[in-house]
Write a protein that holds these residues in place. Sequence first.
Motif, PDB file in Angstrom:
ATOM      1  N   MET A 196       9.316 141.100  53.858  1.00  0.00           N
ATOM      2  CA  MET A 196       9.338 139.907  53.026  1.00  0.00           C
ATOM      3  C   MET A 196       9.588 140.322  51.572  1.00  0.00           C
ATOM      4  O   MET A 196       8.925 141.196  51.040  1.00  0.00           O
TER       5      MET A 196
ATOM      6  N   ARG B 101       9.413 139.619  47.658  1.00  0.00           N
ATOM      7  CA  ARG B 101       8.528 138.842  46.796  1.00  0.00           C
ATOM      8  C   ARG B 101       8.886 139.002  45.320  1.00  0.00           C
ATOM      9  O   ARG B 101       9.386 140.036  44.909  1.00  0.00           O
TER      10      ARG B 101
ATOM     11  N   ASP C 144      11.632 135.547  49.403  1.00  0.00           N
ATOM     12  CA  ASP C 144      10.944 134.729  50.400  1.00  0.00           C
ATOM     13  C   ASP C 144       9.666 134.125  49.829  1.00  0.00           C
ATOM     14  O   ASP C 144       9.316 132.997  50.130  1.00  0.00           O
ATOM     15  N   GLU C 145       8.966 134.919  49.022  1.00  0.00           N
ATOM     16  CA  GLU C 145       7.696 134.478  48.466  1.00  0.00           C
ATOM     17  C   GLU C 145       7.749 134.551  46.943  1.00  0.00           C
ATOM     18  O   GLU C 145       8.149 135.563  46.374  1.00  0.00           O
TER      19      GLU C 145
ATOM     20  N   VAL D 248       5.183 134.234  43.843  1.00  0.00           N
ATOM     21  CA  VAL D 248       3.785 134.191  43.427  1.00  0.00           C
ATOM     22  C   VAL D 248       3.784 133.722  41.978  1.00  0.00           C
ATOM     23  O   VAL D 248       4.309 134.405  41.096  1.00  0.00           O
TER      24      VAL D 248
ATOM     25  N   GLN E 286      11.810 129.725  51.592  1.00  0.00           N
ATOM     26  CA  GLN E 286      10.925 130.183  50.530  1.00  0.00           C
ATOM     27  C   GLN E 286       9.551 129.516  50.565  1.00  0.00           C
ATOM     28  O   GLN E 286       9.417 128.374  50.994  1.00  0.00           O
ATOM     29  N   HIS E 287       8.601 130.274  50.038  1.00  0.00           N
ATOM     30  CA  HIS E 287       7.231 129.777  49.951  1.00  0.00           C
ATOM     31  C   HIS E 287       6.674 130.212  48.592  1.00  0.00           C
ATOM     32  O   HIS E 287       6.850 131.358  48.192  1.00  0.00           O
ATOM     33  N   ALA E 288       6.028 129.295  47.895  1.00  0.00           N
ATOM     34  CA  ALA E 288       5.376 129.642  46.633  1.00  0.00           C
ATOM     35  C   ALA E 288       3.875 129.606  46.827  1.00  0.00           C
ATOM     36  O   ALA E 288       3.354 128.756  47.542  1.00  0.00           O
ATOM     37  N   ASN E 289       3.194 130.548  46.218  1.00  0.00           N
ATOM     38  CA  ASN E 289       1.751 130.453  46.202  1.00  0.00           C
ATOM     39  C   ASN E 289       1.251 130.594  44.776  1.00  0.00           C
ATOM     40  O   ASN E 289       1.910 131.173  43.919  1.00  0.00           O
TER      41      ASN E 289
ATOM     42  N   ALA F  33      -3.864 134.385  47.851  1.00  0.00           N
ATOM     43  CA  ALA F  33      -2.826 133.359  47.743  1.00  0.00           C
ATOM     44  C   ALA F  33      -3.381 131.979  48.029  1.00  0.00           C
ATOM     45  O   ALA F  33      -4.217 131.818  48.917  1.00  0.00           O
TER      46      ALA F  33
ATOM     47  N   ASP G 268      -1.778 127.979  48.442  1.00  0.00           N
ATOM     48  CA  ASP G 268      -0.551 127.165  48.503  1.00  0.00           C
ATOM     49  C   ASP G 268      -0.656 125.982  47.582  1.00  0.00           C
ATOM     50  O   ASP G 268      -1.694 125.524  47.248  1.00  0.00           O
TER      51      ASP G 268
END
Length: 154
Positions: free
Chosen positions: A1, A3, A99-100, A102, A121-124, A152, A154
Amino acid sequence: MKRICIIPCGAKKIWDVSKEAGSQPAHLVYLSPLHQRTKTYAQTFFDDWVILSGKYGFLHKDDIIPANYDVTFGTNHIELITEEQLRRQFYEKQLTAFDELVVLGGKKFRKVIDPLLLDHQHANYPLAPYKGIGYMLKAIKEATESGTELTAHD
């Protein structure tokens, strides 16, 4: 992944202490305690990080800032970067490759970042649970000193 860490800029800038500083790379411009701590955190845990500015959008550390400014997300400032401009930068600066994301900022950054995310994509937001900048600063310092990333959220 793959980041990346996104850190806030900050109100206090190099020109506040040295009026004749001239144009500077982004990584030298911002002097606020939150920016300094989040930068240390980003450099400790991430290979890739960018600064998020209300005026200039996504900044790599060597992007040049020409002069002092005071533009913040969550305001209607005339120089506030638009969502369309941010989306363009998101592609141009290849943030789509991650992908991530932060995001080390308060809840106002969720409104800025979430609309830009692609399906993969994912945001934390690890600072989301903290109620106030003092608690954020303490958590970031402890995480950096212990070598343990913040949890993390969400």
